[in-house]
Design an enzyme around this catalytic site. Structure first.
Site, PDB file in Angstrom:
ATOM      1  N   ARG A 165      11.285   3.904   4.077  1.00 42.93           N
ATOM      2  CA  ARG A 165      10.796   2.925   5.072  1.00 42.93           C
ATOM      3  C   ARG A 165      11.997   2.109   5.513  1.00 42.93           C
ATOM      4  O   ARG A 165      12.787   1.653   4.679  1.00 42.93           O
ATOM      5  CB  ARG A 165       9.725   2.017   4.465  1.00 42.93           C
ATOM      6  CG  ARG A 165       9.386   0.857   5.383  1.00 42.93           C
ATOM      7  CD  ARG A 165       8.191   0.066   4.919  1.00 42.93           C
ATOM      8  NE  ARG A 165       6.957   0.788   5.180  1.00 42.93           N
ATOM      9  CZ  ARG A 165       5.751   0.224   5.105  1.00 42.93           C
ATOM     10  NH1 ARG A 165       5.620  -1.051   4.775  1.00 42.93           N
ATOM     11  NH2 ARG A 165       4.664   0.925   5.359  1.00 42.93           N
ATOM     12  N   HIS A 211       4.444   5.823  11.787  1.00 44.09           N
ATOM     13  CA  HIS A 211       4.036   5.701  10.385  1.00 44.09           C
ATOM     14  C   HIS A 211       3.098   6.888  10.130  1.00 44.09           C
ATOM     15  O   HIS A 211       1.876   6.744  10.091  1.00 44.09           O
ATOM     16  CB  HIS A 211       3.319   4.365  10.181  1.00 44.09           C
ATOM     17  CG  HIS A 211       3.088   3.957   8.761  1.00 44.09           C
ATOM     18  ND1 HIS A 211       3.209   4.823   7.684  1.00 44.09           N
ATOM     19  CD2 HIS A 211       2.735   2.759   8.229  1.00 44.09           C
ATOM     20  CE1 HIS A 211       2.949   4.160   6.564  1.00 44.09           C
ATOM     21  NE2 HIS A 211       2.660   2.913   6.858  1.00 44.09           N
ATOM     22  N   LYS A 223      25.146  -5.315  -1.330  1.00 46.40           N
ATOM     23  CA  LYS A 223      26.620  -5.414  -1.407  1.00 46.40           C
ATOM     24  C   LYS A 223      27.273  -4.699  -0.229  1.00 46.40           C
ATOM     25  O   LYS A 223      28.486  -4.556  -0.174  1.00 46.40           O
ATOM     26  CB  LYS A 223      27.124  -4.793  -2.711  1.00 46.40           C
ATOM     27  CG  LYS A 223      26.575  -5.460  -3.969  1.00 46.40           C
ATOM     28  CD  LYS A 223      27.075  -4.706  -5.201  1.00 46.40           C
ATOM     29  CE  LYS A 223      26.286  -5.066  -6.434  1.00 46.40           C
ATOM     30  NZ  LYS A 223      26.480  -4.091  -7.508  1.00 46.40           N
ATOM     31  N   ARG A 248       0.809  -1.222   0.000  1.00 43.36           N
ATOM     32  CA  ARG A 248       0.000   0.000   0.000  1.00 43.36           C
ATOM     33  C   ARG A 248       0.847   1.278   0.000  1.00 43.36           C
ATOM     34  O   ARG A 248       0.655   2.162  -0.828  1.00 43.36           O
ATOM     35  CB  ARG A 248      -0.900   0.044   1.255  1.00 43.36           C
ATOM     36  CG  ARG A 248      -2.157  -0.726   1.149  1.00 43.36           C
ATOM     37  CD  ARG A 248      -2.517  -1.303   2.499  1.00 43.36           C
ATOM     38  NE  ARG A 248      -1.594  -2.386   2.772  1.00 43.36           N
ATOM     39  CZ  ARG A 248      -1.835  -3.648   2.438  1.00 43.36           C
ATOM     40  NH1 ARG A 248      -2.982  -3.960   1.911  1.00 43.36           N
ATOM     41  NH2 ARG A 248      -0.953  -4.595   2.648  1.00 43.36           N
ATOM     42  N   THR A 249       1.766   1.393   0.952  1.00 39.93           N
ATOM     43  CA  THR A 249       2.457   2.673   1.152  1.00 39.93           C
ATOM     44  C   THR A 249       3.330   3.014  -0.057  1.00 39.93           C
ATOM     45  O   THR A 249       3.301   4.146  -0.549  1.00 39.93           O
ATOM     46  CB  THR A 249       3.317   2.608   2.435  1.00 39.93           C
ATOM     47  OG1 THR A 249       2.506   2.094   3.483  1.00 39.93           O
ATOM     48  CG2 THR A 249       3.839   3.957   2.824  1.00 39.93           C
TER      49      THR A 249
HETATM   50  N1   CP Z   1      -0.386   0.062   5.871  1.00 37.06           N
HETATM   51  C1   CP Z   1       0.832  -0.255   5.382  1.00 37.06           C
HETATM   52  O1   CP Z   1       1.847   0.323   5.760  1.00 37.06           O
HETATM   53  O2   CP Z   1       0.804  -1.242   4.428  1.00 37.06           O
HETATM   54  P1   CP Z   1       2.071  -1.716   3.585  1.00 37.06           P
HETATM   55  O3   CP Z   1       3.014  -2.417   4.520  1.00 37.06           O
HETATM   56  O4   CP Z   1       1.509  -2.634   2.521  1.00 37.06           O
HETATM   57  O5   CP Z   1       2.717  -0.488   2.992  1.00 37.06           O
END
Ligand code: CP
Length: 307
Positions: A108, A136, A86, A58-59
């Protein structure tokens, strides 16, 4: 008004006014997404780099769509197929993407604090797409946007967040955001996931699911994060579902018009029953859709501060 920082690292560090401004800006972009031509030239000539050291559906795709709708060029770097394998350091990778012309780095990482470190060390805007068990922020912003859309506002809402609070960056960002905006937050789960120290965040704690859900406006379920925990937090997934899984019978404890949320990905049959996840009360796919407008707002606003 504008954001105070070139970066969006945490909800803890931004004010209620800044959150409100992001949500208002997102509402404007949601209108754009309803048009035949869903693209605006707002960030034409800019480059966004998605640097994901952890899996995401999603993100990552939502940031990519958001960046494209704002007319930025987008580079996606999956670290599993990059020179990270590497042994390249985070900072060397980041400096490399800057040399390629990045204006915004969306990151992330499994380590809490990584986006903060990057923001201090590079000139580009940095947006936190999830750091370890810390925060998040864009997930919380899209959750607020979705609650506002369905409930009219946040002030005074009773919101239950259920499950693996301890390991959840989604829960932390939502707790900071909801309490800043005047909602009442209940955390529900086994004592191992909802330790007493969380009371310091201005929330109420429940280990009994039925009591915790009584009369709430919003039920936000969380994924059991098996990848972030050792054994011993709960006896088995079957027992977890028996005590803390969201079933139709448990939903009936909440207000009649309560909505059901989940950041995804879901563990069906562990934290949520399919009949609930797919019911008319579920706004889980609305959360995904709203993520695009919210991330457009964030990319647009951090770019403005930078300039
Ligand atoms: N909600 C969320 O962070 O989903 P993903 O891990 O798929 O990005």
């Amino acid at each position: 008004m504008n954001l105070r920082s070139k970066d969006l690292i945490s909800i803890k560090d931004i004010s209620a006014d800044e959150i409100g401004h992001i949500l208002e800006t997102a509402a404007g972009f949601k209108d754009v997404l309803g048009r035949d031509i869903k693209k605006v030239p707002a960030l034409r000539g800019k480059t966004t780099v998605n640097l994901f050291y952890e899996p995401s559906t999603r993100t990552r795709t939502s940031f990519e769509v958001a960046a494209k709708r704002l007319s930025t060029d987008v580079i996606n770097i999956a670290t599993s197929t990059s020179s990270v394998v590497k042994g390249e350091t985070l900072l060397d990778t980041a400096k490399t993407v800057l040399a390629l012309g990045a204006d915004i780095v969306v990151i992330r990482h499994k380590c809490s604090g990584t986006p903060h470190f990057l923001a201090r060390n590079i000139d580009a805007s940095v947006v936190n797409a999830g750091d370890g068990t810390n925060e998040h922020p864009t997930q919380a912003l899209l959750d607020l946007f979705t609650m506002k859309e369905h409930k009219g506002g946040i002030q005074g809402l009773e919101v239950a967040i259920v499950g693996d609070i301890l390991h959840s960056r989604v829960a932390k960002s939502n707790i900071y955001a909801l309490t800043k905006l005047g909602a009442k937050v209940r955390l529900i789960g086994p004592p191992t996931f909802v330790p007493d120290c969380l009371k310091g965040l201005g929330v109420d704690l429940y280990t009994d699911m039925n009591a915790g859900l009584e009369g709430v406006d919003v039920i936000m379920m969380l994924r059991i994060q098996l990848e972030r925990q050792g054994k011993g937090f709960f006896p088995s997934t079957q027992e977890y579902f028996r005590n803390w899984g969201l079933t139709a019978a448990r939903v009936s404890r909440a207000k009649k018009d309560a909505i059901i949320m989940h950041p995804g990905p879901m563990n069906r049959g562990i934290e949520i029953a399919s009949e609930v996840a797919d019911s008319s009360r579920s706004v889980i796919l609305d959360q995904v859709t709203n993520g695009i407008a919210v991330r457009m707002a964030v990319l647009y606003l951090v770019s403005g501060v930078r300039e």
